[in-house]
Scaffold this motif. Structure first.
Motif, PDB file in Angstrom:
ATOM      1  N   VAL A  25     -14.848  31.603  11.367  1.00  0.00           N
ATOM      2  CA  VAL A  25     -15.667  32.784  11.105  1.00  0.00           C
ATOM      3  C   VAL A  25     -16.196  32.702   9.678  1.00  0.00           C
ATOM      4  O   VAL A  25     -15.418  32.574   8.729  1.00  0.00           O
ATOM      5  CB  VAL A  25     -14.865  34.093  11.286  1.00  0.00           C
ATOM      6  N   ASN A  26     -17.502  32.770   9.528  1.00  0.00           N
ATOM      7  CA  ASN A  26     -18.131  32.702   8.212  1.00  0.00           C
ATOM      8  C   ASN A  26     -19.183  33.791   8.076  1.00  0.00           C
ATOM      9  O   ASN A  26     -19.608  34.392   9.066  1.00  0.00           O
ATOM     10  CB  ASN A  26     -18.775  31.326   8.003  1.00  0.00           C
ATOM     11  N   GLY A  58     -21.620  24.851  12.404  1.00  0.00           N
ATOM     12  CA  GLY A  58     -21.365  23.475  12.801  1.00  0.00           C
ATOM     13  C   GLY A  58     -20.315  22.714  12.018  1.00  0.00           C
ATOM     14  O   GLY A  58     -19.664  21.824  12.568  1.00  0.00           O
ATOM     15  N   ASN A  59     -20.126  23.040  10.726  1.00  0.00           N
ATOM     16  CA  ASN A  59     -19.165  22.263   9.936  1.00  0.00           C
ATOM     17  C   ASN A  59     -17.740  22.698  10.274  1.00  0.00           C
ATOM     18  O   ASN A  59     -17.374  23.857  10.091  1.00  0.00           O
ATOM     19  CB  ASN A  59     -19.410  22.447   8.437  1.00  0.00           C
ATOM     20  N   PRO A  60     -16.889  21.787  10.766  1.00  0.00           N
ATOM     21  CA  PRO A  60     -15.576  22.184  11.287  1.00  0.00           C
ATOM     22  C   PRO A  60     -14.533  22.540  10.241  1.00  0.00           C
ATOM     23  O   PRO A  60     -13.439  22.979  10.606  1.00  0.00           O
ATOM     24  CB  PRO A  60     -15.133  20.957  12.092  1.00  0.00           C
ATOM     25  N   TYR A  61     -14.837  22.372   8.945  1.00  0.00           N
ATOM     26  CA  TYR A  61     -13.833  22.719   7.938  1.00  0.00           C
ATOM     27  C   TYR A  61     -14.253  23.925   7.092  1.00  0.00           C
ATOM     28  O   TYR A  61     -13.652  24.216   6.082  1.00  0.00           O
ATOM     29  CB  TYR A  61     -13.540  21.524   7.029  1.00  0.00           C
ATOM     30  N   VAL A  62     -15.287  24.631   7.537  1.00  0.00           N
ATOM     31  CA  VAL A  62     -15.748  25.814   6.813  1.00  0.00           C
ATOM     32  C   VAL A  62     -15.352  27.052   7.599  1.00  0.00           C
ATOM     33  O   VAL A  62     -15.805  27.260   8.719  1.00  0.00           O
ATOM     34  CB  VAL A  62     -17.276  25.788   6.617  1.00  0.00           C
ATOM     35  N   THR A  63     -14.486  27.876   7.022  1.00  0.00           N
ATOM     36  CA  THR A  63     -14.148  29.163   7.640  1.00  0.00           C
ATOM     37  C   THR A  63     -13.757  30.142   6.543  1.00  0.00           C
ATOM     38  O   THR A  63     -13.195  29.756   5.513  1.00  0.00           O
ATOM     39  CB  THR A  63     -13.028  29.029   8.689  1.00  0.00           C
ATOM     40  N   GLY A  64     -14.086  31.414   6.762  1.00  0.00           N
ATOM     41  CA  GLY A  64     -13.830  32.434   5.751  1.00  0.00           C
ATOM     42  C   GLY A  64     -14.779  32.383   4.585  1.00  0.00           C
ATOM     43  O   GLY A  64     -14.582  33.071   3.588  1.00  0.00           O
ATOM     44  N   GLY A  65     -15.834  31.582   4.708  1.00  0.00           N
ATOM     45  CA  GLY A  65     -16.757  31.378   3.594  1.00  0.00           C
ATOM     46  C   GLY A  65     -17.863  32.404   3.540  1.00  0.00           C
ATOM     47  O   GLY A  65     -18.249  32.986   4.546  1.00  0.00           O
ATOM     48  N   SER A  66     -18.375  32.627   2.338  1.00  0.00           N
ATOM     49  CA  SER A  66     -19.543  33.489   2.106  1.00  0.00           C
ATOM     50  C   SER A  66     -20.635  32.618   1.503  1.00  0.00           C
ATOM     51  O   SER A  66     -20.482  32.118   0.384  1.00  0.00           O
ATOM     52  CB  SER A  66     -19.195  34.639   1.155  1.00  0.00           C
TER      53      SER A  66
END
Length: 513
Positions: free
Chosen positions: A179-180, A230-238
């Protein structure tokens, strides 16, 4: 990242503006898009323009029963939902000041912008969790970080979206659901155009306040949404897509005219510092695979693949650094992209026992050298109409790591450097952004475990996604920021840390061995 099959994508508020542009971009990727909106005629018309297999869903995101039924219908028809884009939102067109607000206006805006996003995420996540994978992108706004008079309920809702995003990212990471949030600045949508027509938005004044000198196009925001999904290591990002608006902190205009757009190159010239190993090598490989001519600067270029241009460089040698950049520019006629990746770790001594020389060596390599490389490259870029600089920051920039004072200080400095240069150089068409990796499975990090300086088991449990990132996942973020897809991004810091920086609870973030 590439998908093995077309994704099923639900985009709300898709009849126009950012939502429609996002639907178009996913469709161009080969995905199947369900366009949802309460405007029946508009969303059906939008779906028809995309054609089969894309379809419309008439949906009021303030209606819980309609959301439950709509999401269930999509899942039954398509066998699941892979991506949800929570884009639907409203503003108070009157721009009512807080003292004059009525309860109904506040309730309506929060219900649509915040509660609607929560309900859709809840229903979509039930399906994604059962499937073991999924991505949700929530649309926040730059107003979540900087106030605008007459927009109090809207600002409240969009800031709340950031908190909700972080909470859901940490809760659902163990189930493979990321979730981003994407934070647009001023975007030339139908809503903004209507506000401008009513005199509530001064286009000229807004453009002057943005370092890139103009509002975004909806398609530019859509690019960031698709990348975040799409990027599998990005989550919780703003992820800020605001032309540098949130980075600018001075009094007075940031720009008087729109910044030049760096020319498109069939084979851009890219310089990567510290590009012989780890993240730098993965970045060089990725950019070369994308068609760039990559030039590596490193103290040890013996590990470079055959045919890749490389120069031996100690980045603390200012004269040598300037000479090599000039040499590259003279040989190739331009420098389109600089990736400031070269760095060293701290010596892990207690600060009370660390020498001044060790502290300052970390600053020289991790903070001063990026400034010097960026300055040298920007002198070339401004003569050619622009370019892109990507600095490598770290989770250490925003969270303290014991016995790593020099490194933490330097990386926080890199983020300030990124914002400063973005605002100074936008007028020359030079975009400056940063990627902030978490713990990445590089040879250097693996060596820390072998030396007993870091327990990777403990680190994995602290990361919501439960694993270290791969160098290729950082390279993907760098490649995105270097490309024309990120043309409206400058002064942004993009976290690629598996949710590390989003986690705020006590104890472990993931249940892993």
């Amino acid at each position: 990242m590439e998908q093995n099959r077309p994704r099923i994508v639900l985009v709300t508020g898709a009849a126009a503006g950012i939502g429609l542009a996002t639907a178009q971009r996913f469709a161009a990727c080969g995905d199947t898009v369900v366009l949802a909106d309460r405007d029946a005629d508009g969303v059906q018309r939008a779906a028809r323009t995309l054609g089969f297999p894309h379809e419309a869903l008439v949906l009021d995101v303030a209606d819980e029963a309609a959301i439950v039924a709509g999401v269930a219908k999509i899942a039954a028809q398509h066998g699941g939902i892979d991506v949800l884009v929570n884009n639907a939102g409203i503003v108070d067109p009157a721009g009512t000041l807080a003292l004059d607000l009525d309860a109904g206006t506040v309730e309506r805006i929060l219900r649509v912008n915040l509660t609607g996003s929560y309900l859709l995420a809840r229903e979509a996540a039930r399906i994604m969790i059962a499937a073991g994978a999924g991505a949700i992108v929530n649309l926040s706004s730059g107003i979540a970080l900087q106030a605008i008079a007459g927009r109090t309920p809207y600002a409240m809702s969009k800031a709340a979206i950031l908190g909700l995003t972080r909470a859901l990212a940490c809760e659902w990471a163990q189930h493979g659901v990321r979730v981003n949030a994407v934070l647009p600045g001023y975007v030339a949508t139908e809503i903004v155009e209507a506000l401008a027509a009513e005199g509530q938005v001064d286009r000229q004044a807004v453009g002057a306040r943005i370092p890139l000198g103009r509002m975004a196009r909806p398609a530019e925001v859509a690019e960031a949404i698709v990348w975040a999904a799409g990027n599998p290591y990005v989550t919780g990002g703003s992820i800020a897509v605001d032309g540098g608006y949130s980075a600018f902190g001075a009094v007075g205009p940031a720009s008087m005219t729109p910044a030049p757009v760096a020319p498109m190159r069939e084979r851009p010239v890219v310089v990567v510092s510290g590009g012989a190993r780890g993240i730098g090598a993965a970045t060089a490989d990725r950019l070369a695979a994308d068609g760039a001519h990559v030039i590596v600067l490193d103290r040890d270029i013996g590990a470079l693949p055959e045919g890749r241009e490389g120069h031996v460089l100690d980045v603390t040698d200012e004269a040598a650094l300037a000479s090599i950049i000039d040499q590259i520019a003279a040989q190739h006629g331009r420098i389109d992209v600089l990736v400031n990746n070269a760095a060293i770790a701290d010596d892990f001594r207690p600060t009370t026992e660390q020498t001044l020389a060790a502290f300052e060596r970390g600053l020289a390599i991790n903070l001063v050298a990026p400034l010097r490389l960026a300055t040298a490259a920007a002198r070339v870029m401004r003569t050619q109409g622009g370019g892109a600089i990507i600095n490598l920051s770290s989770i250490a920039a925003r969270g303290g790591l014991p016995r790593r004072g020099s490194y933490c200080a330097a990386k926080a400095g890199v983020e300030a450097l990124t914002r400063q240069l973005a605002c100074e150089w936008a007028q020359h068409g030079v975009r400056v952004n940063a990627v902030a990796p978490g713990y990445i499975a590089t040879p250097g990090v693996m060596a820390l475990e072998a030396q007993g300086k870091r327990s990777l088991r403990g680190i994995r449990r602290r990361i919501p996604l439960g694993r270290l990132g791969q160098p290729e996942e950082i390279a993907d973020a760098v490649a995105f920021l270097a490309s024309s897809r990120a043309a409206y991004m400058t002064g942004a810091v993009v976290p690629v840390d598996g949710g590390w920086s989003a986690f705020g609870d006590a104890g472990d973030a993931a249940d892993v061995e």
